[in-house]
Enzyme design. Structure first.
Site, PDB file in Angstrom:
ATOM      1  CG  LEU A 188      -3.202  35.180  -0.944  1.00  0.00           C
ATOM      2  CD1 LEU A 188      -3.377  34.719   0.507  1.00  0.00           C
ATOM      3  CD2 LEU A 188      -4.566  35.304  -1.621  1.00  0.00           C
ATOM      4  CG  ASP A 189      -3.378  41.919  -3.731  1.00  0.00           C
ATOM      5  OD1 ASP A 189      -2.736  41.436  -4.676  1.00  0.00           O
ATOM      6  OD2 ASP A 189      -4.524  42.396  -3.843  1.00  0.00           O
ATOM      7  CB  ILE A 190       1.625  43.339   0.410  1.00  0.00           C
ATOM      8  CG1 ILE A 190       2.520  43.398   1.645  1.00  0.00           C
ATOM      9  CG2 ILE A 190       0.964  44.676   0.115  1.00  0.00           C
ATOM     10  CD1 ILE A 190       3.786  44.209   1.470  1.00  0.00           C
ATOM     11  CB  THR A 193      -4.720  39.480   0.558  1.00  0.00           C
ATOM     12  OG1 THR A 193      -5.170  40.489  -0.343  1.00  0.00           O
ATOM     13  CG2 THR A 193      -5.752  38.373   0.629  1.00  0.00           C
ATOM     14  CE  LYS A 205      -6.895  44.210  -2.263  1.00  0.00           C
ATOM     15  NZ  LYS A 205      -5.458  44.299  -2.085  1.00  0.00           N
TER      16      LYS A 205
END
Ligand code: URA
Length: 232
Positions: free
Chosen positions: A102-104, A106, A187
């Protein structure tokens, strides 16, 4: 199995800490103090205690984490805190890693494990396990976006399979279900239909939902039934 490995794999402490514990006389095998870390034990028959507490060996662990923003999905990082730090001391002896990324920024459901084959099955697009996200967009989603998601999308580096966009009562708040987990996929898919994602949270993997009582930054061990929900 070696005694020190048995204890560290149970998640009690790291291998070097375990060696010290054994040498200090805190470890008993079948009621007798053992001071040799390399002693071989039968993991199915012998009873091992550390400071009076029985140690149970578990080869694999599966943790549900409610990931907060600000943590990177990695085991080590020079600049940022990592999701594996959130598992705490109890799981220090396991080589945990996140199942996918997961992105930082998210939040939400992330599974941590030391079972590589399991992780592969969850991540592999071939297994078709849908991951569901809640997203807040900078603009209202339009009905035609639903069709665009459904068709799938071709990017330079991969093709996103058919995805499900569900618009909630507030039209800039949506649910998105995707079968892969490519870098920035949600995204990028939103951008394709002209929207920026302002907030992103994963809410489920397969049929396993993020536990609503799990506070951000906290882990809980998954039961076998919960693990099966991922594939069910
Ligand atoms: N898609 C994204 O864009 N970011 C995530 O963290 C997960 C899926």
């Amino acid at each position: 199995m070696r005694l020190d490995r048995y204890i560290s794999n149970s998640g009690y402490a790291t291998r070097s800490e375990v060696k010290k514990l054994i040498r200090s006389g805190a470890v008993l095998v079948n009621g007798k103090t053992v001071k040799a870390p390399d002693m071989h034990i039968d993991e199915n028959a012998d009873t091992v205690t550390v400071g009076g507490k029985e140690i149970r060996y578990k080869k694999y662990v599966y943790l549900m984490l409610n990931k907060p923003a600000g943590y990177v999905s990695a085991t080590e990082d020079k600049h940022y805190k990592t999701v594996t730090e959130l598992a705490g001391d109890e799981y220090k002896g396991y080589d945990l890693f996140p199942v996918g990324r997961l992105d930082i920024d998210t939040e939400g459901l992330l599974v941590l494990t030391n079972d590589g084959a399991f992780a592969h099955n969850v991540i592999s697009p071939k297994k078709n396990i849908y991951k569901k996200y809640f997203a807040v967009l900078d603009k209202d989603a339009e009905d035609k976006d639903i069709e665009e998601f459904k068709k799938g999308m071709i990017f330079d580096d991969f093709t996103a399979k058919s995805a499900v966009l569900t618009i909630t009562g507030k039209r800039n708040e949506v649910y998105i279900e995707i079968a892969e987990g490519k870098f920035h996929q949600v995204k990028r898919m939103c951008k394709r239909v002209g929207k920026e994602v302002l907030y992103l949270k994963r809410v489920s993997i397969g049929s396993l939902e993020l536990d609503k009582d799990l506070e951000p930054g906290v882990v809980k061990e998954l039961t076998e039934d919960e693990i099966n929900l991922i594939f069910g």
